[in-house]
Design a protein around this motif. Structure first.
Motif, PDB file in Angstrom:
ATOM      1  N   ALA A   1     -72.700  64.119 -10.126  1.00  0.00           N
ATOM      2  CA  ALA A   1     -71.932  62.888  -9.912  1.00  0.00           C
ATOM      3  C   ALA A   1     -72.236  62.358  -8.510  1.00  0.00           C
ATOM      4  N   PRO A   2     -72.703  61.121  -8.400  1.00  0.00           N
ATOM      5  CA  PRO A   2     -72.991  60.574  -7.072  1.00  0.00           C
ATOM      6  C   PRO A   2     -71.708  60.364  -6.277  1.00  0.00           C
ATOM      7  N   ARG A   3     -71.769  60.675  -5.009  1.00  0.00           N
ATOM      8  CA  ARG A   3     -70.616  60.473  -4.132  1.00  0.00           C
ATOM      9  C   ARG A   3     -71.028  59.586  -2.981  1.00  0.00           C
ATOM     10  N   LEU A   4     -70.188  58.648  -2.653  1.00  0.00           N
ATOM     11  CA  LEU A   4     -70.458  57.770  -1.527  1.00  0.00           C
ATOM     12  C   LEU A   4     -70.111  58.490  -0.230  1.00  0.00           C
ATOM     13  N   PRO A   5     -70.838  58.212   0.857  1.00  0.00           N
ATOM     14  CA  PRO A   5     -70.513  58.841   2.130  1.00  0.00           C
ATOM     15  C   PRO A   5     -69.187  58.315   2.678  1.00  0.00           C
ATOM     16  N   VAL A   6     -68.570  59.108   3.514  1.00  0.00           N
ATOM     17  CA  VAL A   6     -67.328  58.690   4.149  1.00  0.00           C
ATOM     18  C   VAL A   6     -67.681  57.632   5.181  1.00  0.00           C
TER      19      VAL A   6
END
Length: 60
Positions: A11-16
């Protein structure tokens, strides 16, 4: 012949993201509440509105 097992889906996660830089309100910028402190230096770009200010800072 055996078929290879499918690769697990990641699952792709966006950076903080950091909070946006606030360049408005020069009187309170860089000061703690109830502490007069030193006034921040004024930039030549400080009085420009919105996108013009961003382009001015990028050109410095």
């Amino acid at each position: 012949m055996r078929t290879p097992a499918p690769a697990p889906r990641i699952a792709p996660r966006l950076p903080v993201l950091a909070p946006p830089v606030r360049r408005d309100g020069r009187d309170e910028a860089g000061r703690l509440p109830d502490n007069p402190g030193a006034a921040p230096a004024r930039s030549v770009c400080a009085d420009l509105p919105g996108p013009a200010r961003g382009m001015c800072y990028a050109a410095l």
